[in-house]
Design a protein around this motif. Structure first.
Motif, PDB file in Angstrom:
ATOM      1  N   PRO A 236       0.812  -1.221   0.000  1.00 59.32           N
ATOM      2  CA  PRO A 236       0.000   0.000   0.000  1.00 59.32           C
ATOM      3  C   PRO A 236       0.848   1.275   0.000  1.00 59.32           C
ATOM      4  N   GLY A 237       1.988   1.271   0.716  1.00 55.58           N
ATOM      5  CA  GLY A 237       2.830   2.461   0.767  1.00 55.58           C
ATOM      6  C   GLY A 237       3.396   2.771  -0.609  1.00 55.58           C
ATOM      7  N   GLY A 238       3.961   1.753  -1.256  1.00 53.17           N
ATOM      8  CA  GLY A 238       4.558   1.957  -2.573  1.00 53.17           C
ATOM      9  C   GLY A 238       3.508   2.285  -3.624  1.00 53.17           C
ATOM     10  N   VAL A 255       9.023  -0.809  -8.233  1.00 52.14           N
ATOM     11  CA  VAL A 255       9.707  -2.102  -8.370  1.00 52.14           C
ATOM     12  C   VAL A 255       9.268  -3.024  -7.249  1.00 52.14           C
ATOM     13  N   GLU A 256       8.824  -4.213  -7.618  1.00 56.83           N
ATOM     14  CA  GLU A 256       8.296  -5.145  -6.618  1.00 56.83           C
ATOM     15  C   GLU A 256       8.968  -6.503  -6.802  1.00 56.83           C
ATOM     16  N   ARG A 257       9.388  -7.094  -5.696  1.00 56.14           N
ATOM     17  CA  ARG A 257      10.089  -8.363  -5.867  1.00 56.14           C
ATOM     18  C   ARG A 257       9.160  -9.550  -6.042  1.00 56.14           C
ATOM     19  N   GLY A 262       1.675  -6.312  -1.358  1.00 59.27           N
ATOM     20  CA  GLY A 262       2.426  -6.532  -0.117  1.00 59.27           C
ATOM     21  C   GLY A 262       1.619  -7.346   0.874  1.00 59.27           C
ATOM     22  N   GLN A 263       1.761  -7.005   2.139  1.00 65.31           N
ATOM     23  CA  GLN A 263       1.010  -7.739   3.173  1.00 65.31           C
ATOM     24  C   GLN A 263      -0.497  -7.563   2.967  1.00 65.31           C
ATOM     25  N   ALA A 264      -0.890  -6.342   2.575  1.00 70.39           N
ATOM     26  CA  ALA A 264      -2.329  -6.083   2.436  1.00 70.39           C
ATOM     27  C   ALA A 264      -2.938  -7.000   1.379  1.00 70.39           C
ATOM     28  N   GLU A 271     -11.009  -4.470   7.183  1.00 67.69           N
ATOM     29  CA  GLU A 271     -12.290  -3.939   7.652  1.00 67.69           C
ATOM     30  C   GLU A 271     -12.218  -2.451   7.975  1.00 67.69           C
ATOM     31  N   ASN A 272     -10.997  -1.937   8.208  1.00 69.32           N
ATOM     32  CA  ASN A 272     -10.937  -0.581   8.754  1.00 69.32           C
ATOM     33  C   ASN A 272     -10.342   0.431   7.792  1.00 69.32           C
ATOM     34  N   TYR A 273     -10.309   0.123   6.488  1.00 63.58           N
ATOM     35  CA  TYR A 273      -9.769   1.104   5.546  1.00 63.58           C
ATOM     36  C   TYR A 273     -10.877   2.077   5.173  1.00 63.58           C
ATOM     37  N   SER A 338       8.051  -8.594   6.615  1.00 63.29           N
ATOM     38  CA  SER A 338       7.486  -9.915   6.313  1.00 63.29           C
ATOM     39  C   SER A 338       7.486 -10.774   7.565  1.00 63.29           C
ATOM     40  N   TYR A 339       6.730 -11.856   7.486  1.00 64.07           N
ATOM     41  CA  TYR A 339       6.497 -12.665   8.684  1.00 64.07           C
ATOM     42  C   TYR A 339       7.745 -13.273   9.278  1.00 64.07           C
ATOM     43  N   ARG A 340       7.780 -13.295  10.578  1.00 62.25           N
ATOM     44  CA  ARG A 340       8.832 -14.051  11.264  1.00 62.25           C
ATOM     45  C   ARG A 340       8.496 -15.531  11.129  1.00 62.25           C
ATOM     46  N   GLY A 382      -6.419 -13.405  13.311  1.00 68.08           N
ATOM     47  CA  GLY A 382      -7.886 -13.415  13.479  1.00 68.08           C
ATOM     48  C   GLY A 382      -8.603 -13.401  12.141  1.00 68.08           C
ATOM     49  N   GLN A 383      -8.128 -12.549  11.242  1.00 67.71           N
ATOM     50  CA  GLN A 383      -8.751 -12.481   9.909  1.00 67.71           C
ATOM     51  C   GLN A 383      -8.610 -13.818   9.196  1.00 67.71           C
ATOM     52  N   ALA A 384      -7.435 -14.418   9.332  1.00 69.75           N
ATOM     53  CA  ALA A 384      -7.221 -15.708   8.664  1.00 69.75           C
ATOM     54  C   ALA A 384      -8.161 -16.762   9.245  1.00 69.75           C
ATOM     55  N   GLY A 521       5.642   3.857   5.135  1.00 64.04           N
ATOM     56  CA  GLY A 521       4.936   2.625   5.508  1.00 64.04           C
ATOM     57  C   GLY A 521       5.645   1.843   6.591  1.00 64.04           C
ATOM     58  N   ASP A 522       5.362   0.549   6.638  1.00 59.43           N
ATOM     59  CA  ASP A 522       5.806  -0.309   7.740  1.00 59.43           C
ATOM     60  C   ASP A 522       7.323  -0.364   7.914  1.00 59.43           C
ATOM     61  N   VAL A 523       8.069  -0.107   6.851  1.00 60.66           N
ATOM     62  CA  VAL A 523       9.531  -0.233   6.935  1.00 60.66           C
ATOM     63  C   VAL A 523      10.153   0.909   7.758  1.00 60.66           C
TER      64      VAL A 523
HETATM   65  C1  LIG Z   1      -2.922 -10.814   6.893  1.00 61.41           C
HETATM   66  C2  LIG Z   1      -2.807  -9.347   7.188  1.00 61.41           C
HETATM   67  C3  LIG Z   1      -3.949  -8.616   7.456  1.00 61.41           C
HETATM   68  C4  LIG Z   1      -3.871  -7.239   7.696  1.00 61.41           C
HETATM   69  N1  LIG Z   1      -5.025  -6.556   7.932  1.00 61.41           N
HETATM   70  C5  LIG Z   1      -4.988  -5.219   8.103  1.00 61.41           C
HETATM   71  C6  LIG Z   1      -6.187  -4.481   8.274  1.00 61.41           C
HETATM   72  O1  LIG Z   1      -7.290  -5.046   8.328  1.00 61.41           O
HETATM   73  N2  LIG Z   1      -6.078  -3.140   8.406  1.00 61.41           N
HETATM   74  C7  LIG Z   1      -4.892  -2.460   8.365  1.00 61.41           C
HETATM   75  O2  LIG Z   1      -4.894  -1.240   8.423  1.00 61.41           O
HETATM   76  N3  LIG Z   1      -3.740  -3.141   8.208  1.00 61.41           N
HETATM   77  C8  LIG Z   1      -3.758  -4.492   8.085  1.00 61.41           C
HETATM   78  N4  LIG Z   1      -2.588  -5.198   7.942  1.00 61.41           N
HETATM   79  C9  LIG Z   1      -1.313  -4.451   7.945  1.00 61.41           C
HETATM   80  C10 LIG Z   1      -1.078  -3.790   6.589  1.00 61.41           C
HETATM   81  O3  LIG Z   1      -1.289  -4.742   5.564  1.00 61.41           O
HETATM   82  C11 LIG Z   1       0.328  -3.221   6.503  1.00 61.41           C
HETATM   83  O4  LIG Z   1       0.467  -2.236   7.507  1.00 61.41           O
HETATM   84  C12 LIG Z   1       0.586  -2.595   5.135  1.00 61.41           C
HETATM   85  O5  LIG Z   1       0.463  -3.561   4.119  1.00 61.41           O
HETATM   86  C13 LIG Z   1       1.968  -1.961   5.075  1.00 61.41           C
HETATM   87  O6  LIG Z   1       2.186  -1.505   3.783  1.00 61.41           O
HETATM   88  P1  LIG Z   1       3.650  -1.247   3.230  1.00 61.41           P
HETATM   89  O7  LIG Z   1       3.470  -0.785   1.820  1.00 61.41           O
HETATM   90  O8  LIG Z   1       4.392  -0.377   4.150  1.00 61.41           O
HETATM   91  O9  LIG Z   1       4.406  -2.652   3.268  1.00 61.41           O
HETATM   92  P2  LIG Z   1       4.030  -4.116   2.743  1.00 61.41           P
HETATM   93  O10 LIG Z   1       2.575  -4.296   2.636  1.00 61.41           O
HETATM   94  O11 LIG Z   1       4.805  -5.030   3.609  1.00 61.41           O
HETATM   95  O12 LIG Z   1       4.638  -4.140   1.259  1.00 61.41           O
HETATM   96  C14 LIG Z   1       6.015  -4.109   1.031  1.00 61.41           C
HETATM   97  C15 LIG Z   1       6.301  -4.641  -0.368  1.00 61.41           C
HETATM   98  O13 LIG Z   1       7.674  -4.440  -0.679  1.00 61.41           O
HETATM   99  C16 LIG Z   1       8.187  -5.572  -1.372  1.00 61.41           C
HETATM  100  N5  LIG Z   1       9.629  -5.612  -1.172  1.00 61.41           N
HETATM  101  C17 LIG Z   1      10.292  -5.824  -0.013  1.00 61.41           C
HETATM  102  N6  LIG Z   1      11.617  -5.756  -0.215  1.00 61.41           N
HETATM  103  C18 LIG Z   1      11.810  -5.502  -1.527  1.00 61.41           C
HETATM  104  C19 LIG Z   1      12.959  -5.329  -2.341  1.00 61.41           C
HETATM  105  N7  LIG Z   1      14.179  -5.367  -1.838  1.00 61.41           N
HETATM  106  N8  LIG Z   1      12.781  -5.118  -3.666  1.00 61.41           N
HETATM  107  C20 LIG Z   1      11.542  -5.043  -4.192  1.00 61.41           C
HETATM  108  N9  LIG Z   1      10.401  -5.190  -3.457  1.00 61.41           N
HETATM  109  C21 LIG Z   1      10.538  -5.411  -2.147  1.00 61.41           C
HETATM  110  C22 LIG Z   1       7.460  -6.739  -0.699  1.00 61.41           C
HETATM  111  O14 LIG Z   1       7.453  -7.880  -1.527  1.00 61.41           O
HETATM  112  C23 LIG Z   1       6.068  -6.145  -0.486  1.00 61.41           C
HETATM  113  O15 LIG Z   1       5.220  -6.377  -1.591  1.00 61.41           O
HETATM  114  C24 LIG Z   1      -2.622  -6.572   7.702  1.00 61.41           C
HETATM  115  C25 LIG Z   1      -1.461  -7.309   7.449  1.00 61.41           C
HETATM  116  C26 LIG Z   1      -1.552  -8.672   7.194  1.00 61.41           C
HETATM  117  C27 LIG Z   1      -0.306  -9.450   6.928  1.00 61.41           C
END
Ligand SMILES: Cc1cc2nc3c(=O)[nH]c(=O)nc-3n(C[C@H](O)[C@H](O)[C@H](O)COP(=O)(O)OP(=O)(O)OC[C@H]3O[C@@H](n4cnc5c(N)ncnc54)[C@H](O)[C@@H]3O)c2cc1C
Length: 552
Positions: A236-238, A255-257, A262-264, A271-273, A338-340, A382-384, A521-523
């Motif tokens: 979502p951030g990217g 660029v996506e690997r 991503g996690q989303a 539910e909360n977007y 990513s997941y531990r 919980g969602q899973a 974002g999360d990073v």
């Molecule tokens: C199952 C699950 C349910 C969730 N439910 C909710 C919810 O209901 N509400 C909510 O607000 N949040 C929820 N979250 C959390 C939310 O998804 C994350 O906070 C959000 O996705 C973070 O976005 P991000 O773009 O920062 O990172 P990410 O979603 O982690 O995306 C990062 C992306 O970067 C890519 N990447 C990493 N390293 C590299 C590299 N070196 N080169 C290229 N690409 C790379 C990864 O493959 C990934 O696609 C949930 C998370 C999970 C796992």
């Protein structure tokens, strides 16, 4: 192969005939128009089309139909043809239907009947939807076939990769007659799985994701020599950064690997977007965001792992594992977390063979009638649990804590309590996994009494926290002790700017210790781990990119 279908469903025979006639008149040459008078009849037709391996481009469904209304039909149809564009027909403006249609089935268009003249009111809508459908990587010709073994981790990885990138594929087990036939026709044996047969008939034996991507229409090399903005990571951030960057005129590459979302993208229901009162699936949100970014002109590279960042004067250079380099004025790091992994005896070797990290939605139908174990006490687990309860005979949620309230949102706890198939095991941990070819059992330990017991289990999904993807930034970009990227005011300690900082200003709010490189974002250290905040930071980082570029 037959032309792709446009399927129309309306319970009023005269309207149904008129819809089909109008559609056929304009599109009959290139598309097959399939007409049905009820949702059930249309679903039967869709199943038949699916079985024949043919495509559906657009679904037009009347809203008010007895038994199954248009939204219910579109929801069921999405399971069969997720990429078909969806149109809901109504006789008058019905706000409630429109909201449901957007939230539940991510409808592409909401059309009022009658639409005379169709040249003005119907055809422009269908033209645009058919263009979009043709433009998706999963184009109508796409007919990727994967032959593999049910319990092969590599086969799972390839299927998950294709599914998350919205590339339709057909899956054949090696023991099925068609699987055997394909192996034979390709001159391959069972030890060559997963075998991917691409739409143009090329056979790939145990291919890498980059190889598969390149053969199924996903872009893997940059088209230009220089960009204003390179975004790393398409969560979502990217995606947020790419939409804002490209829409504001920056030459943007994302660029996506692995796969967009991503996690989303792995979340069965967010539910909360904001703006989705009934929730939205991660796949739908991702599909919309990706289309939006590409519509504004952002370039998207898939299956490229960025492994190096260099500073060369005013240029920022990214190098991908597969070789391609991307040169840009600015970079936004949105690599998320990513997941531990669950470090207990017996699980590592069974990963992908019954043990999965994240929800692995592709596996859900295979869990039908089985017990599923989910480890974790936070919202993702919980969602899973809720999602898998639709397939599994019983879902066991294994939680180390005393209760869910410590770590999970109240709405999810309520949902879980209302589903009798979900059993919550608090104060419990998995201490071992057992199995040879695939997972067969688990050892669970009661943390209060210390007692261990063995259970039969074929499916385990693990959600136990996450760590950032930043090791490749080591030595260049400042990170905190856990590896999260430090930005903005946190970089200025005791009035001192970060090491190597040469500009006569402090780093901007989301800027890292390398000027012109931002994190969102999360990073990012101390970020809020939410979809909305990641999207928001992606947008905000783009504003700071503009500020940076103006000062150059
Ligand atoms: C199952 C699950 C349910 C969730 N439910 C909710 C919810 O209901 N509400 C909510 O607000 N949040 C929820 N979250 C959390 C939310 O998804 C994350 O906070 C959000 O996705 C973070 O976005 P991000 O773009 O920062 O990172 P990410 O979603 O982690 O995306 C990062 C992306 O970067 C890519 N990447 C990493 N390293 C590299 C590299 N070196 N080169 C290229 N690409 C790379 C990864 O493959 C990934 O696609 C949930 C998370 C999970 C796992």
């Amino acid at each position: 192969m037959a032309n792709p279908a446009i399927v129309t469903v309306d319970d009023d025979p005269s309207v149904s005939r008129a819809v089909a006639r109008d559609v056929r008149r304009r599109y009959g040459q290139d598309y097959r128009v399939v007409r049905a008078s009820s949702g059930a009849e249309a679903l039967d037709a869709l199943k038949e089309i699916k079985l024949r391996g043919e495509q559906v481009a657009v679904l037009l469904a009347d809203y008010r139909m007895p038994q199954m209304n248009g939204i219910q039909f579109l929801e069921a149809a999405m399971d069969l043809f997720p990429l078909a564009r969806r149109v809901l027909l109504t006789a008058y403006a019905d706000t409630e239907a429109a909201i449901d249609a957007i939230n539940l089935v991510d409808v592409d268009h909401y059309l009022l009947k009658p639409w005379h003249p169709p040249e003005e009111k119907l055809y422009p809508v269908l033209d645009s939807l058919l263009d979009q459908w043709q433009a998706t990587p999963a184009s109508p010709e796409a007919d990727t076939r994967v032959v593999g073994h049910r319990w092969s981790a590599e086969s799972f990885e390839i299927r998950d990769f294709l599914a998350r990138n919205m590339v339709p594929y057909r899956w054949y087990l090696t023991e099925e007659p068609e699987g055997q036939r394909l192996l034979k026709a390709s001159g391959a044996s069972e030890s060559d799985i997963p075998l991917v047969i691409t739409p143009d008939g090329k056979t790939l034996v145990r291919p890498s994701e980059a190889e598969v991507a390149a053969h199924v229409g996903l872009t893997t090399t940059p088209a230009a020599e220089f960009y204003d903005l390179a975004v790393v990571g398409a969560g979502p951030g990217g995606l947020g950064a790419a939409v804002y960057g490209a829409s504001e005129g920056l030459r943007t590459i994302l660029v996506e690997r692995r796969a967009t979302g991503g996690q989303a993208g792995q979340s069965s229901r967010i539910e909360n977007y904001l703006g989705f009162p009934d929730g939205v699936s991660g796949a739908q949100l991702t599909d919309r965001a990706r289309r939006q970014a590409q519509r504004f002109g952002a370039e998207l590279l898939t299956a490229q792992d960025v492994t190096c960042l260099d500073v060369k004067g005013s240029a920022r250079v990214l190098t991908c594992a597969g070789g391609p380099q991307i040169v840009a004025h600015t970079v936004i790091l949105a690599t998320g977390v990513s997941y531990r992994t669950l470090d207990v005896p017996g699980l590592a070797e069974l990963t992908g063979r019954g043990v999965f990290y994240g929800s692995a939605a592709t596996e859900a139908p295979s869990c039908s009638g089985s017990d599923v174990y989910i480890v974790g006490g936070a919202n993702s687990a919980g969602q899973a649990a809720v999602y898998f309860s639709r397939y599994a005979s019983r879902v066991h949620l294994v939680v180390r804590g005393e209760n869910l309230a410590q770590s999970m949102s109240a709405y999810l706890i309520e949902q879980i309590e209302s589903i009798p198939r979900i059993q919550v095991h608090t104060m419990t941990e998995v201490t071992a996994g057992h199995g040879t070819e695939h997972l067969e059992g688990l050892t669970l330990r009661d943390r209060a009494t210390g007692q261990a017991r063995d259970v039969d289990a074929s499916w385990l999904f693990v959600f136990i926290g996450a760590e950032p993807h930043t090791s490749w930034l080591d030595g260049l970009v400042e990170r905190d002790t856990q590896g999260f990227v430090v930005t903005g005011p946190d970089l200025v300690v005791g009035g001192k700017r970060p090491k190597g900082w040469r500009l006569d200003r402090d780093p901007y709010h989301l800027e890292t210790s390398v000027s012109g490189v931002f994190a969102a974002g999360d990073v990012r250290a101390n970020s809020v781990k939410r979809v909305a905040s990641a999207v928001g930071e992606g947008a905000m980082a783009v504003t700071l990119v503009h500020r940076y570029l103006e000062a150059q």
